[in-house]
Structure formats: structure tokens, C-alpha cells
Scaffold this motif. Structure first.
Motif, short mmCIF file in Angstrom:
data_model
loop_
_atom_site.label_atom_id
_atom_site.label_comp_id
_atom_site.label_asym_id
_atom_site.label_seq_id
_atom_site.Cartn_x
_atom_site.Cartn_y
_atom_site.Cartn_z
N ARG A 1 0.85 -1.19 0.00
CA ARG A 1 0.00 0.00 0.00
C ARG A 1 0.88 1.24 0.00
NH1 ARG A 1 -5.15 1.28 0.27
NH2 ARG A 1 -5.73 -0.87 0.49
N SER A 2 0.60 2.16 -0.92
CA SER A 2 1.33 3.41 -1.03
C SER A 2 0.96 4.33 0.14
CB SER A 2 0.98 4.10 -2.35
OG SER A 2 1.33 5.47 -2.32
N ASN A 3 1.96 4.88 0.81
CA ASN A 3 1.71 5.81 1.91
C ASN A 3 1.17 7.15 1.40
OD1 ASN A 3 2.57 4.02 3.89
ND2 ASN A 3 4.70 4.65 3.67
N THR A 4 1.61 7.57 0.22
CA THR A 4 1.19 8.88 -0.29
C THR A 4 -0.18 8.85 -0.94
OG1 THR A 4 2.41 8.45 -2.33
CG2 THR A 4 3.53 9.74 -0.63
N LYS A 5 -0.49 7.79 -1.70
CA LYS A 5 -1.77 7.72 -2.39
C LYS A 5 -2.78 6.83 -1.68
CE LYS A 5 -0.16 8.75 -7.00
NZ LYS A 5 -0.40 8.51 -8.41
N ASN A 6 -2.34 6.08 -0.68
CA ASN A 6 -3.19 5.14 0.04
C ASN A 6 -3.86 4.15 -0.91
OD1 ASN A 6 -4.23 3.95 2.33
ND2 ASN A 6 -6.08 5.19 2.28
N LEU A 7 -3.10 3.72 -1.91
CA LEU A 7 -3.58 2.74 -2.89
C LEU A 7 -2.62 1.56 -2.93
CD1 LEU A 7 -4.51 4.98 -5.93
CD2 LEU A 7 -6.10 3.74 -4.46
N PRO A 8 -3.14 0.37 -3.19
CA PRO A 8 -2.24 -0.77 -3.37
C PRO A 8 -1.42 -0.64 -4.66
CG PRO A 8 -4.48 -1.49 -2.92
CD PRO A 8 -4.53 -0.02 -3.20
N TYR A 9 -0.21 -1.18 -4.62
CA TYR A 9 0.63 -1.25 -5.82
C TYR A 9 1.38 -2.57 -5.78
CZ TYR A 9 4.57 0.11 -2.81
OH TYR A 9 5.52 0.15 -1.81
N TYR A 10 2.09 -2.89 -6.86
CA TYR A 10 2.78 -4.16 -6.99
C TYR A 10 4.27 -3.93 -6.80
CZ TYR A 10 -1.78 -4.88 -8.88
OH TYR A 10 -3.13 -4.91 -9.02
N PHE A 11 4.90 -4.79 -5.97
CA PHE A 11 6.31 -4.60 -5.61
C PHE A 11 7.04 -5.93 -5.62
CE2 PHE A 11 9.71 -4.12 -2.39
CZ PHE A 11 10.40 -3.06 -2.96
N HIS A 12 8.29 -5.91 -6.13
CA HIS A 12 9.16 -7.08 -6.12
C HIS A 12 10.35 -6.74 -5.23
CE1 HIS A 12 11.72 -10.35 -7.41
NE2 HIS A 12 10.70 -10.88 -8.07
N PRO A 13 10.41 -7.28 -4.00
CA PRO A 13 11.47 -6.91 -3.05
C PRO A 13 12.89 -7.17 -3.54
CG PRO A 13 9.75 -8.19 -1.94
CD PRO A 13 9.45 -8.23 -3.41
N TRP B 1 2.17 0.37 -10.68
CA TRP B 1 0.73 0.44 -10.40
C TRP B 1 -0.01 -0.66 -11.15
CZ3 TRP B 1 -0.41 3.07 -6.34
CH2 TRP B 1 0.31 4.20 -6.00
N GLU B 2 0.51 -1.08 -12.30
CA GLU B 2 -0.14 -2.11 -13.10
C GLU B 2 0.47 -3.46 -12.75
OE1 GLU B 2 -2.66 -1.17 -14.85
OE2 GLU B 2 -2.26 0.95 -14.66
N PRO B 3 -0.28 -4.55 -12.85
CA PRO B 3 0.27 -5.86 -12.51
C PRO B 3 1.37 -6.28 -13.48
CG PRO B 3 -1.92 -6.10 -13.46
CD PRO B 3 -1.68 -4.63 -13.29
N PRO B 4 2.36 -7.03 -12.98
CA PRO B 4 3.44 -7.48 -13.85
C PRO B 4 2.98 -8.57 -14.82
CG PRO B 4 3.67 -8.41 -11.65
CD PRO B 4 2.52 -7.43 -11.59
N ALA B 5 3.75 -8.76 -15.87
CA ALA B 5 3.46 -9.82 -16.84
C ALA B 5 3.44 -11.17 -16.12
CB ALA B 5 4.52 -9.83 -17.94
N GLY B 6 2.53 -12.03 -16.54
CA GLY B 6 2.41 -13.35 -15.94
C GLY B 6 1.42 -13.43 -14.80
N THR B 7 0.72 -12.31 -14.54
CA THR B 7 -0.28 -12.28 -13.47
C THR B 7 -1.53 -13.04 -13.91
OG1 THR B 7 0.50 -10.16 -12.66
CG2 THR B 7 -1.75 -10.74 -12.11
N ASP B 8 -2.13 -13.79 -13.00
CA ASP B 8 -3.42 -14.44 -13.25
C ASP B 8 -4.50 -13.41 -12.94
OD1 ASP B 8 -5.89 -15.75 -12.97
OD2 ASP B 8 -4.99 -17.56 -12.15
N PRO B 9 -5.12 -12.78 -13.97
CA PRO B 9 -6.05 -11.68 -13.72
C PRO B 9 -7.28 -12.09 -12.90
CG PRO B 9 -6.03 -12.26 -16.06
CD PRO B 9 -4.97 -13.07 -15.39
#
Length: 192
Positions: free
Chosen positions: A16-28, A35-43
Motif C-alpha cells: 500500500r502506497s503511503n502517499t496515495k493510500n492505494l495498493p501497488y505491486y512490488f518485487h522486493p 501500479w499495473e500488474p506485472p506480466a504473468g499475473t493471473d487476472p
């Protein structure tokens, strides 16, 4: 959180983004964030996960105070993109290939569901909108003149509180827009 829960490829997680309070996708490991899902995501799996864990079920009264006494309004929307949209990708689909006509048919069906079945725009946006605001039931928060695309802004500012627009076409795609009023305002009026 495992990728089996979210439908994201291995290593990816929802944050979750602290500034926008929206979920996002992250690879540690790679520190890649988007903001958009990475390739290979099961929609389908991601859609279910986001609906259960990152949707907003209503609007809190405290957020209305942010827009009082100003020329700012608060709206939610449901967006259906098509292949000619300025960014033909979304959290639901990595590459959107539907035609404008197919997108129009789809949004007309959502409009019918709201009018005839009493579905709420917010609930439909949570699972069906191609905008990242789907995570918040389509809620875009408060905005003023000059903050949105002209066609969107013109339609939104013409709405009465609680009203839902007819289909609005912008460079982003096709929208249904609902303007919020004070807490407790019925949202079933239409502006066709």
C-alpha cells in the motif's frame, strides 16, 4: 503473502502506497514497483484477491470535510479501456485488446446493471474497472477544475450530488462517473 493468494508471479507482492493510500505491486528482490500488474499475473485470481483485501465498501464521513467550502468535488468512476486508450493496460489485464465497440458494449452492460438491477457503481468498479482506483471502489477523492481530462471534468462538474453520468469517453477510455454528496445522500439519480 504468497503469489498463490494474489495471482501475481513469484516474488511479487501487493503493498500500500503511503502517499496515495492505494495498493501497488512490488518485487522486493529487484525493487521494481508499479501500479499495473506485472506480466504473468493471473487476472482472475488477482481480481478476487483485490476485491477481498483492497476494496472500499462505502465512503467515510470524515473524508467529506476535505472538500467543504471549496470548488472541489468528489467522484468515483468505473473505467473500461480499449486498445486505442492512451494506456491499453490495467491491473486486470496486462494488454487490453478489446475494440472501442466492445468496450462500449461492456460499459453499457454495467450501466444497465446499475439502472435495472440496482448494483452500485462502487461495487462494480471494485472488480470491473480498468483504473487503479478500483481498489477504492472507483473513488478518485476530491479534485478541482484542471485536475482531470476535460471531458471527464465537464461531465463530473455537471452532475448533482449522488448522480451518475451517462457514458463519458476520454483518452483513457469509457467512464461512468458518480458524484458524491454529503454522507447519507442517495446515489441513484441519473444524468443521461
Amino acid at each position: 503473502m504468497s503469489s498463490s493468494e494474489t495471482g501475481l508471479p513469484a516474488g511479487w507482492e501487493v503493498r500500500r502506497s503511503n502517499t496515495k493510500n492505494l495498493p501497488y505491486y512490488f518485487h522486493p528482490e529487484t525493487k521494481d514497483s508499479r501500479w499495473e500488474p506485472p506480466a504473468g499475473t493471473d487476472p482472475t485470481q488477482l481480481k478476487e484477491y483485490m476485491a477481498q483485501n483492497h476494496s472500499s465498501k462505502g465512503i467515510s464521513a470524515s473524508t467529506f470535510n476535505q472538500g467543504k467550502g471549496s470548488d472541489r468535488i468528489r467522484c468515483a468512476h468505473l473505467l473500461v479501456k480499449h486498445r486505442d486508450s492512451r494506456r491499453p493496460a490495467s491491473w486486470r489485464e496486462a494488454k487490453i485488446t478489446r475494440s472501442y465497440e466492445e468496450a462500449r458494449t461492456q460499459i453499457d452492460e454495467y450501466d444497465r446493471m446499475i439502472k435495472q438491477e440496482g448494483r452500485s457503481l462502487s461495487d462494480l468498479a471494485t472488480t470491473e474497472s480498468d483504473c487503479s482506483s478500483a481498489r477504492k471502489g472507483g473513488d478518485l477523492g476530491f479534485f478541482g477544475r484542471g485536475d482531470m481530462q476535460k471531458e471527464f471534468e465537464d461531465a463530473a462538474f455537471k452532475l448533482e450530488e449522488g448522480q451518475i453520468s451517462a457514458v463519458v469517453s476520454t483518452a483513457s477510455g469509457l467512464h461512468l462517473i458518480q458524484r458524491f454528496g454529503p454522507p447519507g445522500t442517495a446515489g441513484s439519480s441519473r444524468a443521461d
